[in-house]
Scaffold this motif. Structure first.
Motif, PDB file in Angstrom:
ATOM      1  N   GLU A  95       0.630  -1.339  -0.052  1.00 49.74           N
ATOM      2  CA  GLU A  95      -0.011  -0.055  -0.059  1.00 49.74           C
ATOM      3  C   GLU A  95       0.858   1.154   0.014  1.00 49.74           C
ATOM      4  O   GLU A  95       0.531   2.167  -0.689  1.00 49.74           O
ATOM      5  CB  GLU A  95      -0.837  -0.189   1.265  1.00 49.74           C
ATOM      6  N   ALA A  96       1.864   1.235   0.794  1.00 43.78           N
ATOM      7  CA  ALA A  96       2.879   2.282   0.836  1.00 43.78           C
ATOM      8  C   ALA A  96       3.569   2.546  -0.554  1.00 43.78           C
ATOM      9  O   ALA A  96       3.443   3.826  -1.002  1.00 43.78           O
ATOM     10  CB  ALA A  96       3.967   2.116   1.758  1.00 43.78           C
ATOM     11  N   ALA A  97       3.881   1.442  -1.389  1.00 46.00           N
ATOM     12  CA  ALA A  97       4.385   1.806  -2.622  1.00 46.00           C
ATOM     13  C   ALA A  97       3.359   2.258  -3.610  1.00 46.00           C
ATOM     14  O   ALA A  97       3.514   2.891  -4.492  1.00 46.00           O
ATOM     15  CB  ALA A  97       5.019   0.415  -3.057  1.00 46.00           C
ATOM     16  N   ARG A  98       2.223   1.615  -3.448  1.00 43.41           N
ATOM     17  CA  ARG A  98       0.985   2.210  -4.356  1.00 43.41           C
ATOM     18  C   ARG A  98       0.827   3.769  -4.090  1.00 43.41           C
ATOM     19  O   ARG A  98       0.820   4.511  -5.278  1.00 43.41           O
ATOM     20  CB  ARG A  98      -0.205   1.311  -3.999  1.00 43.41           C
ATOM     21  N   LEU A  99       0.861   4.168  -2.879  1.00 47.78           N
ATOM     22  CA  LEU A  99       0.782   5.652  -2.730  1.00 47.78           C
ATOM     23  C   LEU A  99       1.791   6.432  -3.315  1.00 47.78           C
ATOM     24  O   LEU A  99       1.574   7.288  -3.782  1.00 47.78           O
ATOM     25  CB  LEU A  99       0.269   5.725  -1.301  1.00 47.78           C
ATOM     26  N   GLU A 100       3.022   6.016  -2.889  1.00 51.25           N
ATOM     27  CA  GLU A 100       4.272   6.600  -3.350  1.00 51.25           C
ATOM     28  C   GLU A 100       4.265   6.846  -4.951  1.00 51.25           C
ATOM     29  O   GLU A 100       4.474   7.729  -5.533  1.00 51.25           O
ATOM     30  CB  GLU A 100       5.374   6.052  -2.846  1.00 51.25           C
ATOM     31  N   ALA A 105       2.968  11.217  -0.194  1.00 53.96           N
ATOM     32  CA  ALA A 105       4.066  10.957   0.668  1.00 53.96           C
ATOM     33  C   ALA A 105       3.571  10.041   1.842  1.00 53.96           C
ATOM     34  O   ALA A 105       2.206  10.099   2.137  1.00 53.96           O
ATOM     35  CB  ALA A 105       4.130  12.295   1.435  1.00 53.96           C
ATOM     36  N   VAL A 106       4.213   9.164   2.252  1.00 57.79           N
ATOM     37  CA  VAL A 106       3.873   8.179   3.196  1.00 57.79           C
ATOM     38  C   VAL A 106       5.022   8.203   4.242  1.00 57.79           C
ATOM     39  O   VAL A 106       6.179   8.513   4.086  1.00 57.79           O
ATOM     40  CB  VAL A 106       3.972   6.722   2.589  1.00 57.79           C
ATOM     41  N   GLY A 107       4.541   8.091   5.510  1.00 62.78           N
ATOM     42  CA  GLY A 107       5.344   8.262   6.693  1.00 62.78           C
ATOM     43  C   GLY A 107       6.223   6.932   7.076  1.00 62.78           C
ATOM     44  O   GLY A 107       6.031   5.740   6.133  1.00 62.78           O
ATOM     45  N   PHE A 128       1.820   6.441   8.243  1.00 63.04           N
ATOM     46  CA  PHE A 128       1.070   7.547   7.950  1.00 63.04           C
ATOM     47  C   PHE A 128       0.727   7.742   6.607  1.00 63.04           C
ATOM     48  O   PHE A 128       1.759   7.428   5.605  1.00 63.04           O
ATOM     49  CB  PHE A 128       1.576   8.924   8.519  1.00 63.04           C
ATOM     50  N   ALA A 129      -0.503   7.677   6.155  1.00 63.15           N
ATOM     51  CA  ALA A 129      -0.913   8.006   4.802  1.00 63.15           C
ATOM     52  C   ALA A 129      -0.938   9.460   4.454  1.00 63.15           C
ATOM     53  O   ALA A 129      -0.992  10.161   5.648  1.00 63.15           O
ATOM     54  CB  ALA A 129      -1.952   7.143   4.509  1.00 63.15           C
ATOM     55  N   PRO A 130      -1.654   9.818   3.273  1.00 63.09           N
ATOM     56  CA  PRO A 130      -2.184  11.279   3.356  1.00 63.09           C
ATOM     57  C   PRO A 130      -3.361  11.251   4.032  1.00 63.09           C
ATOM     58  O   PRO A 130      -4.208  10.518   4.096  1.00 63.09           O
ATOM     59  CB  PRO A 130      -2.386  11.132   1.924  1.00 63.09           C
ATOM     60  N   SER A 131      -3.397  12.670   4.617  1.00 61.22           N
ATOM     61  CA  SER A 131      -4.572  13.090   5.198  1.00 61.22           C
ATOM     62  C   SER A 131      -5.960  13.136   4.067  1.00 61.22           C
ATOM     63  O   SER A 131      -5.657  13.418   3.027  1.00 61.22           O
ATOM     64  CB  SER A 131      -4.509  14.580   5.806  1.00 61.22           C
ATOM     65  N   MET A 137      -4.738   9.908   8.314  1.00 61.67           N
ATOM     66  CA  MET A 137      -5.029   8.542   7.808  1.00 61.67           C
ATOM     67  C   MET A 137      -3.820   7.918   8.142  1.00 61.67           C
ATOM     68  O   MET A 137      -2.659   8.211   7.757  1.00 61.67           O
ATOM     69  CB  MET A 137      -5.400   8.792   6.396  1.00 61.67           C
ATOM     70  N   VAL A 138      -3.964   6.720   8.718  1.00 67.01           N
ATOM     71  CA  VAL A 138      -3.064   5.764   9.113  1.00 67.01           C
ATOM     72  C   VAL A 138      -3.180   4.440   8.542  1.00 67.01           C
ATOM     73  O   VAL A 138      -4.305   4.002   8.765  1.00 67.01           O
ATOM     74  CB  VAL A 138      -2.467   5.724  10.579  1.00 67.01           C
ATOM     75  N   PHE A 139      -2.336   3.912   7.651  1.00 64.32           N
ATOM     76  CA  PHE A 139      -2.580   2.572   7.284  1.00 64.32           C
ATOM     77  C   PHE A 139      -1.921   1.845   8.226  1.00 64.32           C
ATOM     78  O   PHE A 139      -0.808   1.848   8.743  1.00 64.32           O
ATOM     79  CB  PHE A 139      -1.835   2.368   5.793  1.00 64.32           C
ATOM     80  N   SER A 140      -2.604   0.412   8.398  1.00 64.50           N
ATOM     81  CA  SER A 140      -2.083  -0.350   9.383  1.00 64.50           C
ATOM     82  C   SER A 140      -2.057  -1.799   8.973  1.00 64.50           C
ATOM     83  O   SER A 140      -2.789  -2.171   8.232  1.00 64.50           O
ATOM     84  CB  SER A 140      -3.022  -0.290  10.688  1.00 64.50           C
ATOM     85  N   GLN A 141      -1.134  -2.654   9.476  1.00 63.69           N
ATOM     86  CA  GLN A 141      -1.222  -4.133   9.425  1.00 63.69           C
ATOM     87  C   GLN A 141      -1.175  -4.385  10.983  1.00 63.69           C
ATOM     88  O   GLN A 141      -0.051  -4.660  11.198  1.00 63.69           O
ATOM     89  CB  GLN A 141      -0.231  -4.523   8.585  1.00 63.69           C
TER      90      GLN A 141
END
Length: 161
Positions: A95-100, A105-107, A128-131, A137-141
């Motif tokens: 998911e971080a790679a998809r957003l980037e 920007a991803v934390g 952290f994902a984009p607001s 918004m925080v993506f979690s696993q």
């Protein structure tokens, strides 16, 4: 272990240090939740969570530090209230790679710490994902031990007609 995927895992409220006890008492009275507390000096924050209820309260410790500066800034700009939605995903790094790749920007990765009282009941990974609409918004696993989040089969719980 179980986890939420493509589903809200929990919500995070932001509180001032001076009102955190009253805010937690109010949240617990309204919901019946019971939040566990963990002072994370490395993060400059008090973290209080009821994992089964999906509720978290965060309060920066009284001394402003580099670690809690964003929380302090958020309190200054928005006051107390909803801070973030934590959204469960199947693969945090994918998911971080998809957003980037889409230009967001991803934390950096965040994880549980052994000092947390819930450390042995779940495996937490977040970024952290984009607001979205003014909330973080925080993506979690987050992988939960089987007895952490209470699920009830409504077919079994419904009274007989």
């Amino acid at each position: 272990m179980k986890k939420f995927v493509n589903h809200v895992d929990h919500v995070v409220y932001l509180s001032r240090w001076e009102t955190v006890d009253a805010n937690i008492a109010s949240l617990e009275a309204v919901t019946g939740a019971r939040l566990e507390r963990c002072e994370r000096r490395d993060m400059g924050a008090l973290i209080c969570v009821d994992w089964s209820a999906g509720l978290e309260v965060v309060a920066p410790l009284p001394e402003r530090t580099a670690a809690n500066g964003a929380l302090c800034d958020r309190l200054d700009s928005h006051g107390e209230g909803l801070l973030a939605v934590v959204y469960g995903v199947a693969d945090l790094e994918a998911e971080a790679a998809r957003l980037e790749a889409a230009g967001f920007a991803v934390g950096p990765p965040m994880a549980s710490d052994p000092i947390e009282p819930w450390y042995d009941r779940l495996v937490l990974r977040e970024r952290f994902a984009p607001s979205v609409m003014g909330s973080w918004m925080v993506f979690s696993q987050i992988d939960y031990a089987d007895d952490v989040v209470r699920f009830v089969d409504v077919r079994e719980a419904a009274p007989a007609a």
